[in-house]
Design an enzyme around this catalytic site. Structure first.
Site, PDB file in Angstrom:
ATOM      1  CD  GLU A   1     -29.411 -50.095   2.135  1.00 24.01           C
ATOM      2  OE1 GLU A   1     -30.003 -51.528   2.202  1.00 24.01           O
ATOM      3  OE2 GLU A   1     -29.279 -50.156   3.471  1.00 24.01           O
TER       4      GLU A   1
ATOM      5  CE  LYS B   1     -28.517 -55.334   0.849  1.00 25.37           C
ATOM      6  NZ  LYS B   1     -29.577 -54.772   1.622  1.00 25.37           N
TER       7      LYS B   1
ATOM      8  CB  CYS C   1     -26.254 -51.991   3.040  1.00 27.84           C
ATOM      9  SG  CYS C   1     -25.673 -51.969   4.922  1.00 27.84           S
TER      10      CYS C   1
END
Length: 263
Positions: free
Chosen positions: A42, A108, A142
């Site tokens: 990431e 995300k 994540c």
């Protein structure tokens, strides 16, 4: 393609230094031989920074061009997330770059509120499933790992993939949830985490991993390294046929969250 090679890159990201990080990755990957996919962490060129105004790039910026050049050079897909601005908004964006230069994106969805990520970045609202070499991949980022409904295998993907900057205080959570996502979705699970210490003083213990659909995991440890794994399409689908858990999964529809439709 029955067997696929996936190369995971676990690195100590140099804080907010694009040029130094791209040079480092080029060196780390120079000796990598034949592979089909290269996966980076990431925000792999900056670290998990809340400074998008300084660090943002566009989709025709130097880091995206570097990914395209690497994909062409290695004849492999290249994947990872970075800070991208589009229509005046910054996103923590996962890029899947095909060898021929085509790009698919995932922004995300679950922004890490405890670090203020939601104050600096715009959330995505669409899952992505990438089809590549006969396989189906679901890339996520994540904090998404904590939300099983969002990563639920309703699209019949073969591999779920998490790129992360997951710090050491919650390291045991990272390892346990990667295994859980593989088991519950009857899919290979790829996790690529960084190592080292970031510019805010947070420490990262790495443990990037490949987890098979039965939950057996190969974790890296905390050192910088590049490691490749071979996965088997036949073994995956023979297991699903023999033990068809996904046929009994619950059906559901995601509703709205934060005023954005998820469907």
């Amino acid at each position: 393609m029955e067997k696929l090679n996936i190369t995971l890159v676990q690195s100590e990201i140099i804080w907010e230094n694009r040029e130094a990080n791209l040079k480092k990755y080029s060196e780390m990957l120079a000796k990598v031989g034949k592979t089909h996919i290269i996966v980076l962490p990431e925000m792999f060129i900056t670290g998990f920074s809340m400074n998008p105004e300084k660090l943002k790039e566009t989709m025709d910026g130097p880091s995206v061009q570097w990914m395209k050049n690497l994909a062409r050079e290695k004849n492999a897909a290249v994947a990872g997330s970075l800070i991208i601005e589009e229509n005046g908004k910054p996103f923590n964006r996962f890029l899947w770059v095909f060898p021929e230069g085509k790009i698919e994106i995932y922004d995300k969805r679950h922004l890490f509120t405890m670090s203020g990520e939601h104050l600096h970045y715009s959330p995505g609202n669409k899952k992505l499933v990438v089809e590549y070499l006969g396989w189906r991949f679901c890339p996520l980022i994540c904090y998404d790992l904590r939300f099983p409904v969002w990563s639920r295998n309703t699209e019949n993907y073969d591999v779920v993939m998490f790129v992360a900057n997951w710090p050491s205080p919650r390291h045991h959570v990272w390892k346990n949830l990667l295994v859980a996502r593989a088991i519950e979705n009857q899919a290979y699970c790829v996790g690529v985490n960084r190592s080292g210490t970031d510019g805010t003083g947070l420490q990262y213990l790495g443990d990037s991993a490949l987890v098979d659909p039965k939950g057996f995991a190969s974790f890296f440890g905390e050192n910088e390294q590049v490691k490749s794994f071979e996965i088997s399409y036949d073994k995956l689908h023979q297991f699903r046929k023999k033990f068809p858990v996904l046929e009994d999964r619950d059906e559901f529809t995601l509703g709205a969250a934060n005023s954005d439709s998820l469907i």
